[in-house]
Design an enzyme around this catalytic site. Structure first.
Site, PDB file in Angstrom:
ATOM      1  N   LYS A  49       0.816  -1.218   0.000  1.00  0.00           N
ATOM      2  CA  LYS A  49       0.000   0.000   0.000  1.00  0.00           C
ATOM      3  C   LYS A  49       0.851   1.272   0.000  1.00  0.00           C
ATOM      4  CE  LYS A  49      -3.500  -2.500  -0.411  1.00  0.00           C
ATOM      5  NZ  LYS A  49      -3.196  -3.806   0.019  1.00  0.00           N
ATOM      6  N   TYR A 262     -11.854 -15.378   3.048  1.00  0.00           N
ATOM      7  CA  TYR A 262     -10.914 -14.288   3.318  1.00  0.00           C
ATOM      8  C   TYR A 262     -10.439 -14.314   4.777  1.00  0.00           C
ATOM      9  CZ  TYR A 262      -9.116  -9.647   4.201  1.00  0.00           C
ATOM     10  OH  TYR A 262      -8.309  -8.607   4.594  1.00  0.00           O
ATOM     11  N   TYR A 288      -2.663 -12.615   3.249  1.00  0.00           N
ATOM     12  CA  TYR A 288      -2.339 -12.335   1.842  1.00  0.00           C
ATOM     13  C   TYR A 288      -1.118 -13.138   1.375  1.00  0.00           C
ATOM     14  CZ  TYR A 288      -5.503  -8.414   2.521  1.00  0.00           C
ATOM     15  OH  TYR A 288      -6.605  -7.654   2.804  1.00  0.00           O
TER      16      TYR A 288
HETATM   17  C1  LIG Z   1       0.006  -7.682   2.601  1.00  0.00           C
HETATM   18  C2  LIG Z   1      -0.900  -7.562   1.445  1.00  0.00           C
HETATM   19  N1  LIG Z   1      -0.614  -8.235   0.327  1.00  0.00           N
HETATM   20  C3  LIG Z   1      -1.408  -8.184  -0.763  1.00  0.00           C
HETATM   21  C4  LIG Z   1      -2.563  -7.447  -0.758  1.00  0.00           C
HETATM   22  C5  LIG Z   1      -3.402  -7.460  -1.988  1.00  0.00           C
HETATM   23  O1  LIG Z   1      -3.130  -6.336  -2.765  1.00  0.00           O
HETATM   24  P1  LIG Z   1      -4.287  -5.675  -3.597  1.00  0.00           P
HETATM   25  O2  LIG Z   1      -5.342  -5.286  -2.609  1.00  0.00           O
HETATM   26  O3  LIG Z   1      -3.663  -4.532  -4.287  1.00  0.00           O
HETATM   27  O4  LIG Z   1      -4.789  -6.714  -4.535  1.00  0.00           O
HETATM   28  C6  LIG Z   1      -2.908  -6.708   0.381  1.00  0.00           C
HETATM   29  C7  LIG Z   1      -4.150  -5.919   0.389  1.00  0.00           C
HETATM   30  O5  LIG Z   1      -4.669  -5.508   1.346  1.00  0.00           O
HETATM   31  C8  LIG Z   1      -2.056  -6.764   1.507  1.00  0.00           C
HETATM   32  O6  LIG Z   1      -2.329  -6.085   2.624  1.00  0.00           O
END
Ligand SMILES: Cc1ncc(COP(=O)(O)O)c(C=O)c1O
Length: 332
Positions: A49, A262, A288
């Site tokens: 982010k 999720y 994630y």
């Molecule tokens: C640590 C982490 N990796 C990957 C993602 C996924 O990225 P995106 O939301 O741009 O698909 C997020 C999203 O919140 C994240 O916090």
């Protein structure tokens, strides 16, 4: 529009490293695995982010906003980093937290939730999963306006066309590093959530005609839905940047590693988090990158990559949320 002429704040004063994961590659007996350390971007605790916020916060400042308003899950890395950017810029920040898992918000929870408080969130509004999140953020903006201030709403994950520019930049950085290192990547693997990271990388690689397949590993949605989301944002963000739109066929977002839903743990995620920690000293996160790495490992074990292929895993951060998952991840 030239990317270099877009207003941008700089929160990471260097390219994030690309490193070879020798011991993990050896353990899997498969491809040569490399890692792009986007967990080492700037702002509190780093992660993907930070790159999006460089563009989004610059826009907020250009518009004269004094308050950032955003939304995320109860352990949102995006909310942590938006708060950190706000603190760094002397802005206030309000959060809307979505309980994607019913009852998952705990005021005293550790991990990112603790950091929301430490980083000085002005308000935290908790809403149920599936609520009207844009409406909830607009209500915050209206309240801020009534106080004589100006809010700037950042969508979930910072995933709009402007935010995705952060990952167009990252794609260029990866290509420059690949050239410098003399390593041609055969495939790139990344977590795919609110889609800005996946879409931005795809635009960057498509524009450069890089010819490297990008595989997203979903953390939330079924494949067709996520691929549709990534493609839609990819088309929109490419038009914004004046770059060629990625084709629908170039969008791959696998859903076999989402598990029950999720943020809900899977055995493969736990294995991946432990392997990266114990073989490489690299901290992933349970929501994630743990699931994305489980996808990488699963693909390697299935023989998806040709022997000796160079595969780059984009580590998008998230380790602060490990501390909210100790019960799932600790060995005893
Ligand atoms: C640590 C982490 N990796 C990957 C993602 C996924 O990225 P995106 O939301 O741009 O698909 C997020 C999203 O919140 C994240 O916090």
């Amino acid at each position: 529009m030239k990317l270099s002429s877009l207003p941008r704040r700089r929160y990471t004063p260097h390219a994030t490293p690309i490193q070879k994961l020798e011991r993990l590659s050896q353990h899997l007996g498969g491809p040569q695995i490399w890692i792009k350390r986007d967990d080492l971007t700037g702002l509190a605790g780093g992660g993907n982010k930070t790159r999006k916020l460089e563009f989004l916060v610059a826009d907020a400042l250009a518009q004269g906003a004094d308050t950032l308003i955003t939304v995320g899950a109860v352990q949102s890395n995006h909310c942590r980093l938006t708060l950190a950017a706000a603190a760094h810029e002397g802005l206030k920040c309000r959060l809307v937290l979505e309980q994607r898992v019913p009852g998952s918000y705990r005021k005293t929870a550790s991990g990112n939730n603790f950091l929301f408080d430490l980083l000085g969130a002005e308000t935290i509004t908790v809403v149920d999963g599936g609520s009207d999140l844009s409406g909830a953020m607009q209500a915050e903006a209206d309240q801020v306006k009534a106080l004589g201030r100006k809010g700037y709403v950042i969508p979930g994950g910072g995933s709009n066309a402007l935010g995705a520019m952060g990952y167009v930049v990252c794609a260029r950085e990866i290509m420059a590093q690949s050239l410098d290192m003399g390593v041609a990547f055969d495939e790139i693997v990344v977590a795919s959530g609110s889609a800005g990271t996946h879409a931005g990388l795809l635009i960057g690689f498509t524009a450069a005609n890089a010819g490297v397949p990008l595989t997203g590993v979903n953390v939330r949605r079924p494949r067709a839905e996520q691929e549709g989301n990534v493609h839609k944002l990819g088309v929109e963000a490419a038009a914004f940047a004046g770059l060629p739109a990625p084709s629908r066929e170039s969008v791959v977002a696998l859903d076999q590693w989402v598990g029950p839903g999720y943020s809900l743990p899977t055995d493969e995620m736990v294995e991946a988090v432990r392997l990266f920690a114990q073989l490489e000293g690299v901290l992933l996160d349970p929501v994630y990158t743990g699931k994305a790495a489980a996808g990488l490992i699963g693909l390697a074990r299935r023989g998806h990559f040709r022997p000796g292929a160079n595969v780059l895993f984009v580590h998008t951060g998230g380790a602060p949320s490990l501390f909210a998952y100790q019960d799932v991840l600790a060995s005893a």
